[in-house]
Design a protein around this motif. Structure first.
Motif, PDB file in Angstrom:
ATOM      1  N   SER A 139     -35.297   4.216 -25.504  1.00 55.58           N
ATOM      2  CA  SER A 139     -34.264   3.727 -25.805  1.00 55.58           C
ATOM      3  C   SER A 139     -33.122   3.568 -24.511  1.00 55.58           C
ATOM      4  N   ALA A 140     -33.092   2.515 -24.771  1.00 47.53           N
ATOM      5  CA  ALA A 140     -33.615   1.600 -22.996  1.00 47.53           C
ATOM      6  C   ALA A 140     -32.612   0.231 -22.780  1.00 47.53           C
ATOM      7  N   HIS A 141     -31.028   0.897 -22.550  1.00 45.57           N
ATOM      8  CA  HIS A 141     -30.327  -0.418 -22.067  1.00 45.57           C
ATOM      9  C   HIS A 141     -30.709  -1.934 -21.253  1.00 45.57           C
ATOM     10  N   LEU A 142     -30.465  -2.733 -21.321  1.00 42.62           N
ATOM     11  CA  LEU A 142     -30.712  -3.720 -20.373  1.00 42.62           C
ATOM     12  C   LEU A 142     -29.918  -3.864 -20.219  1.00 42.62           C
ATOM     13  N   TYR A 145     -34.925   1.527 -28.630  1.00 38.97           N
ATOM     14  CA  TYR A 145     -36.140   2.315 -28.563  1.00 38.97           C
ATOM     15  C   TYR A 145     -37.208   1.209 -28.132  1.00 38.97           C
ATOM     16  N   VAL A 146     -37.959   1.012 -26.932  1.00 37.42           N
ATOM     17  CA  VAL A 146     -38.868   0.171 -26.488  1.00 37.42           C
ATOM     18  C   VAL A 146     -40.263   0.648 -26.078  1.00 37.42           C
ATOM     19  N   TRP A 147     -40.844  -0.223 -25.917  1.00 34.92           N
ATOM     20  CA  TRP A 147     -41.961   1.001 -25.414  1.00 34.92           C
ATOM     21  C   TRP A 147     -42.366   1.195 -23.661  1.00 34.92           C
ATOM     22  N   SER A 148     -42.592   0.269 -23.598  1.00 34.29           N
ATOM     23  CA  SER A 148     -41.975  -0.525 -21.965  1.00 34.29           C
ATOM     24  C   SER A 148     -41.583  -1.658 -21.590  1.00 34.29           C
ATOM     25  N   VAL A 149     -40.781  -1.313 -20.750  1.00 39.11           N
ATOM     26  CA  VAL A 149     -39.746  -2.806 -19.687  1.00 39.11           C
ATOM     27  C   VAL A 149     -40.074  -3.142 -18.410  1.00 39.11           C
ATOM     28  N   PRO A 190     -46.997 -14.733  -8.114  1.00 38.59           N
ATOM     29  CA  PRO A 190     -46.857 -14.063  -6.554  1.00 38.59           C
ATOM     30  C   PRO A 190     -45.983 -14.283  -5.882  1.00 38.59           C
ATOM     31  N   THR A 191     -45.501 -15.951  -5.565  1.00 34.51           N
ATOM     32  CA  THR A 191     -45.311 -16.014  -5.015  1.00 34.51           C
ATOM     33  C   THR A 191     -43.600 -17.004  -5.255  1.00 34.51           C
ATOM     34  N   ALA A 192     -43.494 -16.980  -7.035  1.00 32.09           N
ATOM     35  CA  ALA A 192     -42.088 -17.049  -7.863  1.00 32.09           C
ATOM     36  C   ALA A 192     -40.697 -16.411  -7.366  1.00 32.09           C
ATOM     37  N   ALA A 193     -40.135 -16.762  -7.157  1.00 31.88           N
ATOM     38  CA  ALA A 193     -37.967 -16.466  -6.457  1.00 31.88           C
ATOM     39  C   ALA A 193     -38.103 -15.620  -7.914  1.00 31.88           C
ATOM     40  N   LYS A 194     -38.280 -15.450  -9.283  1.00 34.21           N
ATOM     41  CA  LYS A 194     -38.095 -15.230  -9.897  1.00 34.21           C
ATOM     42  C   LYS A 194     -38.726 -14.295 -10.482  1.00 34.21           C
ATOM     43  N   PHE A 195     -38.661 -12.972 -11.193  1.00 34.18           N
ATOM     44  CA  PHE A 195     -40.016 -12.397 -12.382  1.00 34.18           C
ATOM     45  C   PHE A 195     -39.554 -13.279 -13.396  1.00 34.18           C
ATOM     46  N   GLU A 196     -41.369 -12.110 -14.252  1.00 32.80           N
ATOM     47  CA  GLU A 196     -40.871 -12.820 -15.724  1.00 32.80           C
ATOM     48  C   GLU A 196     -40.738 -11.068 -16.649  1.00 32.80           C
ATOM     49  N   LEU A 197     -39.876 -11.550 -17.229  1.00 32.17           N
ATOM     50  CA  LEU A 197     -39.911  -9.719 -17.574  1.00 32.17           C
ATOM     51  C   LEU A 197     -40.347 -10.157 -18.962  1.00 32.17           C
ATOM     52  N   LEU A 198     -40.227  -8.687 -19.608  1.00 33.07           N
ATOM     53  CA  LEU A 198     -41.130  -7.602 -21.091  1.00 33.07           C
ATOM     54  C   LEU A 198     -40.588  -6.510 -21.208  1.00 33.07           C
TER      55      LEU A 198
END
Length: 352
Positions: free
Chosen positions: A184-187, A240-244, A264-272
């Protein structure tokens, strides 16, 4: 010119590459000094000593872990780095076009002949890990993960001595992690954000684990060019995520693209956030097969469990501690993980 060489001697072919490197440096009549990492001293102190000596170039013989540990001090010194990939996965070097030790050694020769080689700036990202022992600040370049993603790394370390490292270890850990329990992950993400690519709204809070029927809710979005400490925050819950994960590389786990917007050089993450809909082993395996098929077809966001968004920061708080990994290094169990895109960068020599 002075060349500092940082060596992680874990793999046998590292020392063979080192011998060839020294021969190239000697032929160019360049001064050099070497420092070797150990388990107790994984690279920060050695990199600092090479910089204090006056190194104009740092050559790293190692993998993602050696880069991760030494990156903050090297970025602060603004000294260019050249990677000779002798680690296991070598995720960052592969994404920068450096795919073999032979290619990297040729790049060294080219740089010594003419130091005006192409280079790129790779942000050094920050991870604040909140463990039972207290907060711990770490850094990473390619990928951070909490939950099942980190359990894959944890599973690798449980192999017998001699088998715990290498591609076999990663495959073993990944196979076991497919059936890892959901968390259980609170984002918490910036309020000024766009919707995730998978669905039209944030996840709704739930009072129990997911049902066995397919489906899933979206993770919160994040799109902002402001500095992290200037952003108003909005808390949502991806239950109830498997991963973040937060990535700067498209293919952190091999040839299959998982993060198609990550650079790799981007200013932002791609999040999943991977929000699986089942806990039964048979159904879980089927769900992973469909996710894999979507990734192979370069449409990972098409699967209902895969929730993507972009941003410069994210905070993940768990009801119960779960493992965290950074660039393939297992950090340990954390109850909270705060991620921020880097504002300092590592200058890396590239092939083109």
């Amino acid at each position: 010119m002075k060349v500092g060489i940082l060596i992680n001697p874990k793999h046998g072919h590292t020392m063979r590459a080192y011998s060839e490197l020294v021969e190239i440096i000697r032929r160019s009549h360049t001064r050099y000094r070497s420092a070797t990492t150990t388990k107790q001293w994984p690279g920060v102190e050695q990199a600092s000593k090479l910089l204090d000596w006056g190194a104009d170039l740092i050559v790293i013989l190692g993998g993602d872990g050696t880069l991760r540990v030494s990156a903050p001090v090297l970025a602060s010194a603004n000294v260019p780095v050249l990677i000779i990939p002798t680690g296991t996965a070598n995720v960052l070097s592969r994404h920068l076009g450096i795919r073999s030790t032979r290619q990297a050694l040729q790049l060294v020769q080219k740089y010594l002949d003419s130091p005006f080689a192409p280079r790129c700036e790779v942000p050094v990202n920050v991870a604040d890990c909140f463990t039972e022992a207290g907060p711990r600040r770490e850094h990473f370049l390619s990928l951070a993960g909490i939950g099942g993603d980190a359990r894959a790394v944890s599973g690798r370390t449980r192999l017998p001595t001699g088998l715990g490292w290498g591609i076999l270890g990663y495959a073993y850990g990944a196979g076991r992690a497919l059936f890892a329990p959901l968390i259980s992950a609170h984002l918490t993400t910036p309020q000024s954000s766009g919707p995730p690519r998978q669905s039209s709204g944030p996840p709704r809070q739930s009072s129990g684990p997911p049902r066995q029927s397919p489906g899933g809710h979206a993770a919160p979005g994040a799109e902002s060019d402001s500095q992290p400490n200037e952003l108003p925050l909005e808390t949502t819950t991806a239950n109830y995520v498997w991963s973040v994960m937060a990535s700067k590389t498209a293919r952190p786990a091999g040839p299959i693209p998982v993060f198609d917007r990550a650079r790799p050089t981007a200013a932002k993450f791609e999040l999943l956030a991977v929000e699986l809909s089942t806990t039964k082993p048979g159904d879980r395996l089927g769900e992973w097969a469909l996710i894999g098929w979507s990734c192979v077809n370069r449409r990972p966001a098409a699967h209902a469990a895969m929730h993507y968004w972009q941003g410069t920061e994210a905070s993940i708080t768990l009801d119960d501690p779960a493992p965290v990994q950074l660039d393939g290094d297992l950090i340990g169990d954390c109850r909270r993980l705060d991620l921020r895109a880097g504002t300092t960068a590592l200058t890396i020599i590239t092939a083109n």
